[in-house]
Write a protein that holds these residues in place. Structure first.
Motif, PDB file in Angstrom:
ATOM      1  N   SER A 177       0.731  -1.187   0.190  1.00 48.10           N
ATOM      2  CA  SER A 177      -0.004   0.106   0.077  1.00 48.10           C
ATOM      3  C   SER A 177       0.761   1.236  -0.111  1.00 48.10           C
ATOM      4  O   SER A 177       1.994   1.414   0.907  1.00 48.10           O
ATOM      5  CB  SER A 177      -1.183  -0.156   0.742  1.00 48.10           C
ATOM      6  N   LEU A 178       0.194   2.505  -0.812  1.00 46.14           N
ATOM      7  CA  LEU A 178       1.234   3.508  -0.990  1.00 46.14           C
ATOM      8  C   LEU A 178       0.948   4.272  -1.076  1.00 46.14           C
ATOM      9  O   LEU A 178      -0.965   4.120  -1.379  1.00 46.14           O
ATOM     10  CB  LEU A 178       2.760   3.327  -2.358  1.00 46.14           C
ATOM     11  N   PRO A 179       1.165   5.807  -0.980  1.00 45.31           N
ATOM     12  CA  PRO A 179       0.335   6.752  -1.571  1.00 45.31           C
ATOM     13  C   PRO A 179       0.125   7.152  -2.922  1.00 45.31           C
ATOM     14  O   PRO A 179       1.287   7.287  -3.519  1.00 45.31           O
ATOM     15  CB  PRO A 179       0.703   7.876  -0.421  1.00 45.31           C
ATOM     16  N   TRP A 180      -0.698   6.987  -3.921  1.00 43.68           N
ATOM     17  CA  TRP A 180      -1.454   7.480  -4.969  1.00 43.68           C
ATOM     18  C   TRP A 180      -1.766   8.770  -5.209  1.00 43.68           C
ATOM     19  O   TRP A 180      -2.115   8.857  -4.170  1.00 43.68           O
ATOM     20  CB  TRP A 180      -1.989   6.112  -5.480  1.00 43.68           C
ATOM     21  N   LYS A 181      -1.060   9.089  -5.830  1.00 45.10           N
ATOM     22  CA  LYS A 181      -1.860  10.821  -6.722  1.00 45.10           C
ATOM     23  C   LYS A 181      -2.438  10.647  -8.204  1.00 45.10           C
ATOM     24  O   LYS A 181      -1.812   9.688  -8.478  1.00 45.10           O
ATOM     25  CB  LYS A 181      -0.903  11.935  -5.927  1.00 45.10           C
ATOM     26  N   ASN A 182      -3.108  12.086  -8.410  1.00 45.68           N
ATOM     27  CA  ASN A 182      -3.470  12.312  -9.805  1.00 45.68           C
ATOM     28  C   ASN A 182      -3.893  11.648 -10.167  1.00 45.68           C
ATOM     29  O   ASN A 182      -3.412  10.891 -11.572  1.00 45.68           O
ATOM     30  CB  ASN A 182      -1.425  12.227 -10.493  1.00 45.68           C
ATOM     31  N   GLN A 183      -5.449  11.356  -9.294  1.00 43.05           N
ATOM     32  CA  GLN A 183      -6.019  10.310 -10.151  1.00 43.05           C
ATOM     33  C   GLN A 183      -7.099  11.009 -11.039  1.00 43.05           C
ATOM     34  O   GLN A 183      -7.366  12.414 -11.076  1.00 43.05           O
ATOM     35  CB  GLN A 183      -6.928   9.362  -8.917  1.00 43.05           C
ATOM     36  N   ASP A 184      -7.450  10.206 -11.465  1.00 43.12           N
ATOM     37  CA  ASP A 184      -9.173  11.138 -13.097  1.00 43.12           C
ATOM     38  C   ASP A 184     -10.087  11.096 -11.688  1.00 43.12           C
ATOM     39  O   ASP A 184     -10.456  10.622 -10.685  1.00 43.12           O
ATOM     40  CB  ASP A 184      -8.989  10.040 -13.435  1.00 43.12           C
ATOM     41  N   LYS A 185     -11.227  11.836 -12.044  1.00 44.55           N
ATOM     42  CA  LYS A 185     -12.293  12.174 -11.181  1.00 44.55           C
ATOM     43  C   LYS A 185     -12.794  10.519 -10.815  1.00 44.55           C
ATOM     44  O   LYS A 185     -13.702  10.431 -10.217  1.00 44.55           O
ATOM     45  CB  LYS A 185     -12.805  12.854 -11.799  1.00 44.55           C
TER      46      LYS A 185
END
Length: 232
Positions: free
Chosen positions: A76-84
């Motif tokens: 488990s990692l911090p993910w970012k820049n997901q689409d809406k």
């Protein structure tokens, strides 16, 4: 009717108690009694034992906007820049844990589903909605609102593991890849899938310095389950 808070909130995630705070509050409210006598039977009553379990709400580390804690391949990692719509790399980021606060649910941990082949729990199903209504009432009655949360059952073949934090990553080792004394760990998650209840599968946590571990250890009939250690 129980609502899902939208959108997901990083600030609300960062309000989640740490391991020590979460387990201390849970045991102060006699949480195990309610897991065994109320929450577990509720899961079974509504036929959701292959979909949902109960966990002590706690966080591993803080996140930054717009991060989500996303699990893939046991990490488990911090993910970012997901689409809406949470599309990502041809797949989907889907919730696998929901906190309860003031009678409302909010997803707070997620998993990545390549090609959207694996699905999350459909909280709009009639039997799930019926369960949620009773779960909210029971959590409020037990004063465990904001202390317990819902966790998606990992599914067939899941046999537990040891989860440890390294920086801002949570890594799960499979059974046979680690050794841990039961006295080092505290139970934090309980599943009720039929055929597993007698095997007493638990998810445990313990804390070493600034990091902590989660474990799920399988105890077969006739074996003695380890008791949770006090965390200081």
């Amino acid at each position: 009717m129980t609502e899902i808070l939208q959108p997901y909130s990083v600030s609300e995630f960062n309000k989640i108690p740490d391991l020590h705070e979460g387990t201390t509050a849970f045991h102060a409210k006699d949480g195990m009694k309610f897991v065994n006598e109320v929450f577990g039977p509720l899961v079974l009553k509504h036929g959701l034992e292959a979909q949902l379990g109960i966990t002590i709400l706690h966080r591993h580390f803080d996140l930054k906007d717009p991060e989500k804690l996303v699990e893939f391949n046991n990490i488990s990692l911090p993910w970012k820049n997901q689409d809406k719509d949470d599309s990502h790399s041809g797949g989907k980021i889907l919730p696998n844990a929901w906190l309860l606060n003031n009678g409302k649910l909010m997803p707070y941990e997620f998993f990545f589903s390549p090609f959207n082949q694996e699905k999350s729990v459909d909280l709009t199903q009639d039997k799930v909605r019926a369960f949620l209504g009773e779960f909210v009432q029971a959590a409020k009655y037990s004063s465990l609102d904001g202390i317990v949360a819902l966790k998606m059952f990992p599914g067939p073949g899941f046999r537990g593991g040891l989860e440890f934090s390294e920086g801002r990553a949570n890594i799960v080792l499979k059974p046979g890849q680690y050794k841990l004394e039961n006295s080092q760990a505290a139970e934090v998650t309980w599943y009720f899938e039929r055929g597993w209840r007698e095997q007493k599968d638990y998810c445990h946590c313990t804390k070493y310095f600034k990091d902590h571990f989660h474990t799920v250890e399988q105890c077969y009939p006739g074996e003695e389950a380890g008791r949770p250690a006090s965390l200081k």
